[in-house]
Design a protein around this motif. Structure first.
Motif, PDB file in Angstrom:
ATOM      1  N   ARG A 192       0.839  -1.202   0.000  1.00 34.47           N
ATOM      2  CA  ARG A 192       0.000   0.000   0.000  1.00 34.47           C
ATOM      3  C   ARG A 192       0.875   1.253   0.000  1.00 34.47           C
ATOM      4  O   ARG A 192       0.601   2.216  -0.709  1.00 34.47           O
ATOM      5  CB  ARG A 192      -0.920   0.029   1.223  1.00 34.47           C
ATOM      6  CG  ARG A 192      -2.107  -0.897   1.118  1.00 34.47           C
ATOM      7  CD  ARG A 192      -3.143  -0.607   2.173  1.00 34.47           C
ATOM      8  NE  ARG A 192      -3.711   0.724   1.937  1.00 34.47           N
ATOM      9  CZ  ARG A 192      -4.106   1.539   2.910  1.00 34.47           C
ATOM     10  NH1 ARG A 192      -4.020   1.191   4.170  1.00 34.47           N
ATOM     11  NH2 ARG A 192      -4.603   2.719   2.614  1.00 34.47           N
ATOM     12  N   ASP A 218      -2.591   4.750  -4.099  1.00 32.00           N
ATOM     13  CA  ASP A 218      -3.171   4.698  -2.755  1.00 32.00           C
ATOM     14  C   ASP A 218      -2.802   5.976  -2.013  1.00 32.00           C
ATOM     15  O   ASP A 218      -1.704   6.114  -1.493  1.00 32.00           O
ATOM     16  CB  ASP A 218      -2.659   3.467  -2.002  1.00 32.00           C
ATOM     17  CG  ASP A 218      -3.397   3.228  -0.702  1.00 32.00           C
ATOM     18  OD1 ASP A 218      -3.941   4.187  -0.121  1.00 32.00           O
ATOM     19  OD2 ASP A 218      -3.424   2.075  -0.254  1.00 32.00           O
ATOM     20  N   ASN A 232       2.318   2.022  -3.394  1.00 30.74           N
ATOM     21  CA  ASN A 232       1.346   2.139  -4.483  1.00 30.74           C
ATOM     22  C   ASN A 232       1.029   3.613  -4.712  1.00 30.74           C
ATOM     23  O   ASN A 232       0.392   4.249  -3.879  1.00 30.74           O
ATOM     24  CB  ASN A 232       0.069   1.369  -4.128  1.00 30.74           C
ATOM     25  CG  ASN A 232      -0.980   1.446  -5.213  1.00 30.74           C
ATOM     26  OD1 ASN A 232      -0.843   2.168  -6.199  1.00 30.74           O
ATOM     27  ND2 ASN A 232      -2.046   0.703  -5.030  1.00 30.74           N
ATOM     28  N   LYS A 275      -4.010   7.093   0.741  1.00 34.29           N
ATOM     29  CA  LYS A 275      -4.163   7.032   2.193  1.00 34.29           C
ATOM     30  C   LYS A 275      -2.954   6.432   2.897  1.00 34.29           C
ATOM     31  O   LYS A 275      -2.856   6.502   4.112  1.00 34.29           O
ATOM     32  CB  LYS A 275      -5.420   6.249   2.553  1.00 34.29           C
ATOM     33  CG  LYS A 275      -6.681   6.973   2.130  1.00 34.29           C
ATOM     34  CD  LYS A 275      -7.905   6.256   2.606  1.00 34.29           C
ATOM     35  CE  LYS A 275      -9.136   7.042   2.167  1.00 34.29           C
ATOM     36  NZ  LYS A 275     -10.360   6.432   2.659  1.00 34.29           N
TER      37      LYS A 275
END
Length: 82
Positions: free
Chosen positions: A36, A42, A39, A44
């Motif tokens: 994550r 992404d 990425n 967040k």
């Protein structure tokens, strides 16, 4: 849109010399968390500087550092070349 550095970091984690599962463990993160963080889509999850340093240290790939130096108009010179 992902920046060049984001894409390079993601590729190091996904296709580098160390499997991403092992790299995540070395970095003290779960595999899902590391994926994550690298990425670019992404928004967040963010990759911290310490984790990036660990990724470059462990893989031996310093392309992200080279890109940062270039963007700031610096030359990156290895210690042995001084």
């Amino acid at each position: 849109m992902a920046s060049k550095i984001d894409e390079v970091i993601q590729q190091i984690v996904l296709n580098g010399p160390i499997p991403s599962t092992e790299l995540a463990e070395i970095c003290g993160k779960s595999h899902k968390t590391l994926l994550r963080e690298v990425n670019p889509e992404d928004k967040k999850a963010k990759l911290g500087a310490e984790t990036l340093m660990k990724i470059m240290e462990v893989t031996g790939i310093i392309e992200p550092l080279k890109i940062m130096a270039q963007e700031l108009n610096f030359d990156l010179v290895p210690e042995e070349d001084k």
